[in-house]
Design a protein around this motif. Structure first.
Motif: not given
Length: 225
Positions: A198-221
């Motif tokens: 949900n957080l990733r979707r809201k950031l993208k819809q708002a045009g944020a220049t930051v992004e939460v990326n999934a790091v497979y098998g570990f977590g997020y960055k």
């Protein structure tokens, strides 16, 4: 933001806990030296409220242990001991502030926020990353000057990401930071996935220049685009 209260007086401990929860902190408690040591060995905290006189040991010994472990947790000593010698000794050991009992909860809350702000935002009232700006004191977020509406857990996750930019964070660390002692109520790690989605979707819809990326098998960055 996660707080640990180390205080043996039950009524005061609960009063402080309730007050900090109203300020939207995640709060854990310990009533004695041994329990406190177990917690600080297992978890990181944005701020530790530390009484000096504890069953089983001294809060100052716990403070020494934190520094020997090279931990960066901020510490606010809360004590009935009001001597200048005790204050100087506690601050020399690495405490960030010293508050003498009895105190007003409003002053305690203000000091906790100030300590966290000094440690994590170099004293600034706001935190900026890309076109994203957060005000931790009132939990406001804007993207390009426009308010971004987040629920409590989404905000807590975003704040944790923003103060740890470009760092890969595992899901358990996220759960501990956002739920604290209530981590078992987070419905395992599936709820983390849902909130981050949900957080990733809201950031993208708002045009944020930051992004939460999934790091497979570990977590997020969290990274800037």
């Amino acid at each position: 933001m996660k707080i640990l209260i180390v205080e043996d007086e039950p009524e005061l401990r609960e009063t402080i806990r309730a007050s900090l929860i109203k300020e939207k902190f995640v709060v854990e408690t310990a009533s004695d030296y041994h329990t406190a040591m177990l917690k600080v060995n297992d978890y990181n905290y944005d701020c530790i409220l530390l009484d000096i006189m504890l069953p089983g040991g001294s809060g100052l010994d716990l403070l020494k242990e934190l520094k020997q472990l090279h931990r960066s947790d901020s510490v606010l000593i809360i004590s009935a001991k009001d001597s200048l010698e005790d204050k100087v000794y506690g601050l020399d050991l690495g405490a960030d502030d010293y508050l003498t009992k009895p105190f007003h909860l409003a002053e305690l809350n203000a000091r906790v926020k100030s300590i966290i702000r000094r440690k994590q935002t170099q004293g600034d009232i706001s935190i900026e990353l890309g076109n994203l700006k957060l005000w931790p004191d009132n939990r406001e977020v804007v993207v390009e000057g426009e308010p971004l509406q987040l629920n409590r857990k989404e905000y807590d996750l975003l704040y944790y990401f923003v103060v740890n930019p470009n760092r890969v964070i595992n899901k358990m660390s996220l759960a501990e930071a956002v739920w604290g002692d209530n981590i078992d109520q987070a419905d395992s790690l599936d709820f983390i996935y849902s909130q981050v989605k949900n957080l990733r979707r809201k950031l993208k819809q708002a045009g944020a220049t930051v992004e939460v990326n999934a790091v497979y098998g570990f977590g997020y960055k969290l990274s800037e685009l």
